[in-house]
Design a protein around this motif. Structure first.
Motif, PDB file in Angstrom:
ATOM      1  N   UNK A  98       0.837  -1.199   0.000  1.00  0.00           N
ATOM      2  CA  UNK A  98       0.000   0.000   0.000  1.00  0.00           C
ATOM      3  C   UNK A  98       0.873   1.251   0.000  1.00  0.00           C
ATOM      4  N   UNK A  99       0.444   2.251  -0.766  1.00  0.00           N
ATOM      5  CA  UNK A  99       1.193   3.515  -0.824  1.00  0.00           C
ATOM      6  C   UNK A  99       0.664   4.503   0.216  1.00  0.00           C
ATOM      7  N   UNK A 100      -0.556   4.283   0.692  1.00  0.00           N
ATOM      8  CA  UNK A 100      -1.138   5.189   1.680  1.00  0.00           C
ATOM      9  C   UNK A 100      -2.358   4.558   2.322  1.00  0.00           C
ATOM     10  N   UNK A 101      -2.747   5.161   3.447  1.00  0.00           N
ATOM     11  CA  UNK A 101      -3.930   4.665   4.166  1.00  0.00           C
ATOM     12  C   UNK A 101      -4.902   5.819   4.358  1.00  0.00           C
ATOM     13  N   UNK A 102      -6.186   5.497   4.313  1.00  0.00           N
ATOM     14  CA  UNK A 102      -7.216   6.440   4.739  1.00  0.00           C
ATOM     15  C   UNK A 102      -7.778   5.919   6.044  1.00  0.00           C
ATOM     16  N   UNK A 103      -7.814   6.794   7.048  1.00  0.00           N
ATOM     17  CA  UNK A 103      -8.477   6.412   8.299  1.00  0.00           C
ATOM     18  C   UNK A 103      -9.820   7.128   8.331  1.00  0.00           C
ATOM     19  N   UNK A 104     -10.861   6.360   8.092  1.00  0.00           N
ATOM     20  CA  UNK A 104     -12.194   6.960   8.117  1.00  0.00           C
ATOM     21  C   UNK A 104     -12.723   6.919   9.550  1.00  0.00           C
ATOM     22  N   UNK A 105     -13.203   8.051  10.021  1.00  0.00           N
ATOM     23  CA  UNK A 105     -13.820   8.090  11.356  1.00  0.00           C
ATOM     24  C   UNK A 105     -15.208   8.708  11.239  1.00  0.00           C
ATOM     25  N   UNK A 106     -16.057   8.292  12.139  1.00  0.00           N
ATOM     26  CA  UNK A 106     -17.433   8.749  12.150  1.00  0.00           C
ATOM     27  C   UNK A 106     -17.602   9.807  13.246  1.00  0.00           C
ATOM     28  N   UNK A 107     -18.263  10.893  12.897  1.00  0.00           N
ATOM     29  CA  UNK A 107     -18.525  11.939  13.893  1.00  0.00           C
ATOM     30  C   UNK A 107     -19.257  11.329  15.092  1.00  0.00           C
ATOM     31  N   UNK A 108     -18.812  11.698  16.269  1.00  0.00           N
ATOM     32  CA  UNK A 108     -19.360  11.235  17.558  1.00  0.00           C
ATOM     33  C   UNK A 108     -18.988   9.789  17.893  1.00  0.00           C
ATOM     34  N   UNK A 109     -18.046   9.198  17.145  1.00  0.00           N
ATOM     35  CA  UNK A 109     -17.666   7.801  17.436  1.00  0.00           C
ATOM     36  C   UNK A 109     -16.408   7.758  18.305  1.00  0.00           C
ATOM     37  N   UNK A 110     -16.445   6.947  19.352  1.00  0.00           N
ATOM     38  CA  UNK A 110     -15.298   6.829  20.257  1.00  0.00           C
ATOM     39  C   UNK A 110     -14.073   6.243  19.555  1.00  0.00           C
ATOM     40  N   UNK A 111     -14.290   5.521  18.458  1.00  0.00           N
ATOM     41  CA  UNK A 111     -13.162   4.870  17.776  1.00  0.00           C
ATOM     42  C   UNK A 111     -12.206   5.877  17.137  1.00  0.00           C
ATOM     43  N   UNK A 112     -12.614   7.139  17.066  1.00  0.00           N
ATOM     44  CA  UNK A 112     -11.722   8.187  16.545  1.00  0.00           C
ATOM     45  C   UNK A 112     -10.424   8.243  17.345  1.00  0.00           C
ATOM     46  N   UNK A 113     -10.519   7.885  18.622  1.00  0.00           N
ATOM     47  CA  UNK A 113      -9.360   8.005  19.522  1.00  0.00           C
ATOM     48  C   UNK A 113      -8.205   7.114  19.054  1.00  0.00           C
ATOM     49  N   UNK A 114      -8.533   6.042  18.335  1.00  0.00           N
ATOM     50  CA  UNK A 114      -7.488   5.118  17.878  1.00  0.00           C
ATOM     51  C   UNK A 114      -6.537   5.749  16.858  1.00  0.00           C
ATOM     52  N   UNK A 115      -6.910   6.893  16.314  1.00  0.00           N
ATOM     53  CA  UNK A 115      -6.093   7.511  15.265  1.00  0.00           C
ATOM     54  C   UNK A 115      -4.647   7.703  15.718  1.00  0.00           C
TER      55      UNK A 115
END
Ligand code: SF4
Length: 333
Positions: free
Chosen positions: A273-290
């Motif tokens: 892979x040349x790059x990654x997209x980290x998709x996060x959802x507004x109001x989702x706690x999983x954003x913290x994993x970034x």
């Protein structure tokens, strides 16, 4: 709807089919609806707050629209919003079969949960194991699509995503799902990349995007996703051939982020892979994993946040173009 059982995230679906139910993944039904935004607004009119994830509101809206009377509810390992949603559905007369992915993924704890769910649905683990062998045959077809996608890069991002997400509920009818996937695999034919424009190979991690044209925007800019982390996990491709408990123990999504990171890093290397997209959802706690993702992954990462169902906005589009330009420049002339 009779005999239909809704799921709000990936669960041991084998038990539901062994129990004679037709399974509907309410996430898939939400985004496939003709008016997903209308479902979110319907939930808000029913009292769901503005500051709540749109996936949760969409699941509620589509469950009401379809008249679902029975769901399997994940009370641990998914999200707290999901657990609250189940309480709302239960208060409105929907029968909820609780299921928990145990913290620490201990085998004996998961075994207990799988046994409880089988009993609640009126089936047995043995019947579920038989069903798993049948569903694994379909998973092998999806694995063939996934392998072709990263091996040759000739499967569009949207097609790969849809092929994997179809396996969360086997589209309510495993037989028909198998036919569709088998036809797709047959149609792949011999790879022909002669004259094809080289595309930037990307992976996407995080919950499935709620944005309706995200794949098209990347494809139009000369990029292609050859790794869809969570849909691939939902499809349980790494659990093919394993017994039920082992397969759902290997599934990364509901447990700690560390195992997800191992899976992601392995894909970055093996799928080049040349790059990654980290998709996060507004109001989702999983954003913290970034933060943890960026500490470990060394290739360029673009964070994209989505709130409500709809197209990519102009600002995000510009950021996508700049990100791809950065990768192009880094890879030289
Ligand atoms: S996006 Fe996050 S908050 Fe929304 S349903 Fe999924 S895990 Fe829960």
């Amino acid at each position: 709807m009779t005999n239909v059982l809704g799921i709000t995230t990936t669960v041991p679906v084998e038990l539901a089919y062994a129990a004679g139910r037709a399974v509907v993944d309410l996430n898939n039904a939400f985004v496939a609806d003709a008016d997903p935004l209308g479902l979110v607004e319907m939930a808000e009119r029913s009292g769901f707050p503005q500051g709540c994830c749109a996936w949760i509101k969409g699941i509620y809206g589509v469950a009401k629209r379809l008249g679902v009377r029975e769901v399997i509810g994940v009370v641990q390992g998914d999200c707290s919003d999901g657990a609250a949603l189940l309480e709302i559905l239960e208060s409105e007369g929907v029968r909820v079969h609780p299921f928990a992915y145990p913290h620490g993924r201990r085998r004996e704890d998961l075994e207990r949960e799988v046994g409880r769910l089988a009993e609640s649905l009126g089936t047995t683990i043995t019947a579920g194991e038989t069903c798993k062998q049948e569903l694994d045959a379909i998973r092998k077809l999806a694995r063939a699509v996934d392998t072709r996608a990263w091996g040759h890069g000739d499967i569009q991002s949207a097609v790969l995503s849809e092929s994997l997400l179809a396996l969360t509920d086997f589209q309510g009818d495993p037989g028909a799902c198998r036919h569709r996937l088998a036809a797709q695999v047959d149609a792949l034919g011999v790879p022909d990349v002669s004259g094809a424009m080289p595309r930037i190979r990307l992976g996407i991690v995080g919950v499935p995007p709620i944005l309706t044209d995200l794949w098209d925007v990347f494809e139009a800019c000369g990029a292609r996703f050859v790794f869809h982390e969570i849909p691939r996990q939902f499809a349980l491709l790494d659990g093919i051939g394993l017994d039920l408990v082992s397969a759902y123990q290997r599934y990364t999504y509901p447990y700690d982020f560390g195992r997800r990171l191992d899976d992601i890093c392995q894909a970055v290397a093996s799928r080049q892979l040349a790059g990654l997209v980290h998709y996060v959802q507004t109001f989702c706690h999983r954003q913290i994993h970034d933060r943890l993702l960026r500490e470990r992954v060394t290739i360029p990462i673009l964070g994209i946040e989505g709130d409500r169902p709809g197209p990519v906005d102009a600002r995000t589009r510009t950021r996508i173009e700049a990100f791809l330009e950065q990768i192009r420049r880094a890879s030289g002339p």
